[in-house]
Write a protein that holds these residues in place. Structure first.
Motif, PDB file in Angstrom:
ATOM      1  N   PRO A   1       7.120  46.856 -38.058  1.00 13.90           N
ATOM      2  CA  PRO A   1       6.846  45.753 -37.127  1.00 13.90           C
ATOM      3  C   PRO A   1       5.354  45.443 -36.992  1.00 13.90           C
ATOM      4  O   PRO A   1       4.966  44.273 -36.898  1.00 13.90           O
ATOM      5  N   GLU A   2       4.514  46.471 -37.000  1.00 12.23           N
ATOM      6  CA  GLU A   2       3.074  46.247 -36.891  1.00 12.23           C
ATOM      7  C   GLU A   2       2.518  45.635 -38.176  1.00 12.23           C
ATOM      8  O   GLU A   2       1.639  44.751 -38.137  1.00 12.23           O
TER       9      GLU A   2
ATOM     10  N   LYS B   1       3.424  42.011 -38.153  1.00 15.58           N
ATOM     11  CA  LYS B   1       2.589  41.289 -37.197  1.00 15.58           C
ATOM     12  C   LYS B   1       1.203  40.997 -37.769  1.00 15.58           C
ATOM     13  O   LYS B   1       0.701  39.864 -37.689  1.00 15.58           O
ATOM     14  N   ARG B   2       0.577  41.994 -38.369  1.00 21.33           N
ATOM     15  CA  ARG B   2      -0.791  41.835 -38.866  1.00 21.33           C
ATOM     16  C   ARG B   2      -0.866  40.954 -40.110  1.00 21.33           C
ATOM     17  O   ARG B   2      -1.813  40.175 -40.272  1.00 21.33           O
TER      18      ARG B   2
ATOM     19  N   LEU C   1       2.664  37.319 -39.067  1.00 16.00           N
ATOM     20  CA  LEU C   1       2.878  36.621 -37.802  1.00 16.00           C
ATOM     21  C   LEU C   1       1.567  36.190 -37.143  1.00 16.00           C
ATOM     22  O   LEU C   1       1.421  35.031 -36.727  1.00 16.00           O
ATOM     23  N   GLU C   2       0.612  37.108 -37.024  1.00 16.00           N
ATOM     24  CA  GLU C   2      -0.652  36.752 -36.379  1.00 16.00           C
ATOM     25  C   GLU C   2      -1.432  35.693 -37.164  1.00 16.00           C
ATOM     26  O   GLU C   2      -1.923  34.719 -36.565  1.00 16.00           O
TER      27      GLU C   2
ATOM     28  N   LYS D   1       3.824  33.647 -32.424  1.00 11.98           N
ATOM     29  CA  LYS D   1       3.871  34.559 -31.285  1.00 11.98           C
ATOM     30  C   LYS D   1       5.284  34.776 -30.742  1.00 11.98           C
ATOM     31  O   LYS D   1       5.516  35.726 -30.000  1.00 11.98           O
TER      32      LYS D   1
ATOM     33  N   THR E   1       8.056  35.227 -32.586  1.00 16.89           N
ATOM     34  CA  THR E   1       8.900  36.007 -33.494  1.00 16.89           C
ATOM     35  C   THR E   1       8.791  37.476 -33.140  1.00 16.89           C
ATOM     36  O   THR E   1       7.700  38.045 -33.128  1.00 16.89           O
ATOM     37  N   THR E   2       9.926  38.120 -32.837  1.00 14.02           N
ATOM     38  CA  THR E   2       9.944  39.496 -32.350  1.00 14.02           C
ATOM     39  C   THR E   2      10.932  40.332 -33.149  1.00 14.02           C
ATOM     40  O   THR E   2      11.819  39.799 -33.824  1.00 14.02           O
ATOM     41  N   THR E   3      10.783  41.630 -33.042  1.00 14.42           N
ATOM     42  CA  THR E   3      11.668  42.551 -33.760  1.00 14.42           C
ATOM     43  C   THR E   3      12.642  43.256 -32.818  1.00 14.42           C
ATOM     44  O   THR E   3      13.126  44.349 -33.106  1.00 14.42           O
TER      45      THR E   3
ATOM     46  N   SER F   1      13.557  34.674 -33.594  1.00 15.03           N
ATOM     47  CA  SER F   1      12.483  33.691 -33.655  1.00 15.03           C
ATOM     48  C   SER F   1      12.974  32.375 -33.070  1.00 15.03           C
ATOM     49  O   SER F   1      14.116  32.254 -32.616  1.00 15.03           O
TER      50      SER F   1
END
Length: 489
Positions: free
Chosen positions: A214-215, A218-219, A222-223, A228, A230-232, A267
């Motif tokens: 997930p990180e 994100k890096r 997504l970022e 912002k 979109t989540t896991t 999302s």
């Protein structure tokens, strides 16, 4: 003296059957599966919303959230409602489960790491057998099966079909790696869709980066795209609730090991529009993932996660997603400078909706072999319920294969019929067949049961000793199945 072996269709018994059929029909009508239809609620761009309704029709969908990118301009619209305890109109900010769409995220991470970190996509993934490469995993050419083998996964998949639950529960990163290590390879080098393969890929990329997936997502994706929403994990509030085409609410799919393949990712159409827009412009991290590299068939090729299909009007690069209660489609046409996002909160596919909004011809999806089997089962289960009770109701005299009626046998046939109707209600393809079939079958089953039960006082308690044990065993089996269906609901 009353004839125990004949149905004796007296006026009183026929009246009892008619009353039972009428009451059962009323109850069945109240609880019959109700396939979803698009409601009248509309948000966002009205013209786009009308185009969505025209492209989708109304049957099989509860809500659709759509974004359309044209020459860098993003328009959004929502039709229908979220479902759940307090339904509200969907809009571009409503979170939906997006199924396999994040497979393109994983492919983009690979392309980005290849461009920026020197990762060779054709190099073997550390720890995998037979030197399977990163590129083989992202293009579905590794030979790994679609899903892990073993009785555990099979049992979860079967249970999820009946309960509309989560087939990926408890599958963590170590489970995915273990499944890949024990799986046999078949058709390596040929494109064969594999959730397991992409899950292995994403977890391997995360391990290489020294970050949880997930990180890493994100890096790397997504970022940079400003995604912002979109989540896991399922959002706590405001999300759409997923439904089957028969109208049953479905549980979200969650499984940390399969996150890179899209399990558990949510999302919005507005967020995914950022992805489509950046892919059209070629500015997304790892945008080269969309480049077609390998041929699946004469109309479809695959890159790193992204598929490219040739239609009569050009090429569309895309990926879709489907879970127990959601469907999704993200696609773009570079030549037409158009991109589209379609999110639905039923399990009916939305690919054709997306293609039509892009200006490409798309027929209604044909039923899959699994769907045809489901339709056949939906027809047979209610018919079987009615026949189960009408045979003893019309039995005139015992034979070798049809022994004399007794109370234990009546209880057995009645519970069998109830279970068949219950199973039809729970797993039936009511999106393709009318719920009136369920009502009629319930009424017929109740009428036949009533005809038999009116003879209850004239029937012996149990069969002859040699036939009693099989009847008791059948009753226990029915009880076990009933408990299973109760747990499934």
């Amino acid at each position: 003296m009353v004839n125990r072996n004949g149905p004796a269709f007296t006026p009183g018994r026929l009246l009892a059957a008619a009353v039972a059929a009428g009451l059962a029909a009323l109850i069945a009508f109240a609880v019959a599966p109700t396939p979803p239809r698009l409601g009248t609620a509309t948000t966002g761009d009205r013209a786009l919303a009308e185009a969505v309704r025209e492209a989708a029709g109304s049957d099989g969908y509860r809500a659709l959230s759509v974004a359309l990118v044209e020459n860098g301009v993003i328009r959004t619209a929502g039709v229908g409602d979220t479902g759940g305890p307090v339904p509200r109109p969907v809009d571009a900010s409503t979170p939906f489960e997006i199924g396999s769409v994040p497979k393109v995220f994983t492919g983009m991470i690979l392309a980005d790491m290849a461009a920026r970190d020197g990762l060779d996509p054709r190099s073997p993934v550390p720890g995998l057998k037979d030197s399977i490469t990163y590129e083989e995993l992202t293009s579905h050419r590794s030979g790994l099966p679609r899903l892990p083998g073993g009785l555990g996964m099979l049992a979860r998949a079967i249970a999820a079909n009946y309960s509309h639950g989560n087939p990926y529960g408890g599958q963590d990163v170590s489970d995915v790696r273990e499944a890949a290590g024990s799986a046999g390879l078949s058709g390596r080098g040929e494109v064969s869709y594999s959730n397991l393969g992409v899950a292995v890929l994403g977890n391997a990329l995360a391990e290489r980066a020294g970050l949880p997936y997930p990180e890493l997502l994100k890096r790397r994706v997504l970022e940079p795209l400003g995604m912002k929403a979109t989540t896991t994990s399922p959002p706590a509030t405001g999300r759409a609730h997923g439904y089957t085409e028969a109208g049953h609410e479905a549980d979200p799919w969650v499984g940390t090991g399969f996150l890179p393949a899209g399990i558990g990712v949510w999302s919005t159409s507005a967020d995914l529009a950022r992805l489509a827009d950046a892919m059209l412009k070629g500015s997304a991290p790892g945008a080269d993932a969309a480049t077609p590299r390998f041929t699946e068939d004469r109309t479809r090729r695959v890159g790193y996660g992204w598929f490219t299909t040739t239609t009569k009007k050009g090429q569309v690069t895309w990926h879709n997603g489907g879970t127990g209660g959601f469907s999704a489609y993200v696609g773009f046409d570079r030549d037409g400078k158009r991109g589209v996002v379609v999110l639905g909160n039923t399990d009916k596919g939305v690919d054709h909706v997306g293609l039509r909004l892009l200006g490409h011809d798309a027929p209604e999806p044909s039923p899959s072999p699994q769907a045809l089997i489901a339709i056949a089962i939906t027809l047979l289960l209610p018919l079987g319920a009615a026949l189960t009770v009408w045979e003893p109701a019309t039995r005139r005299k015992p034979t070798r294969n049809r022994p004399q009626l007794d109370r234990l046998g009546v209880v057995n046939t009645t519970t069998t019929a109830v279970l068949l109707l219950w199973a039809a209600w729970l797993i039936g393809a009511w999106g393709a067949l009318p719920s009136a079939l369920f009502v009629l079958a319930t009424a017929a089953t109740s009428a036949g049961t009533a005809l038999t039960l009116t003879r209850w006082r004239d029937l012996p308690t149990a069969r002859q000793p040699g036939r009693r044990l099989p009847a008791l065993f059948g009753l226990l089996v029915n009880l076990a199945i009933g408990i299973g269906l109760l747990l499934a609901t």
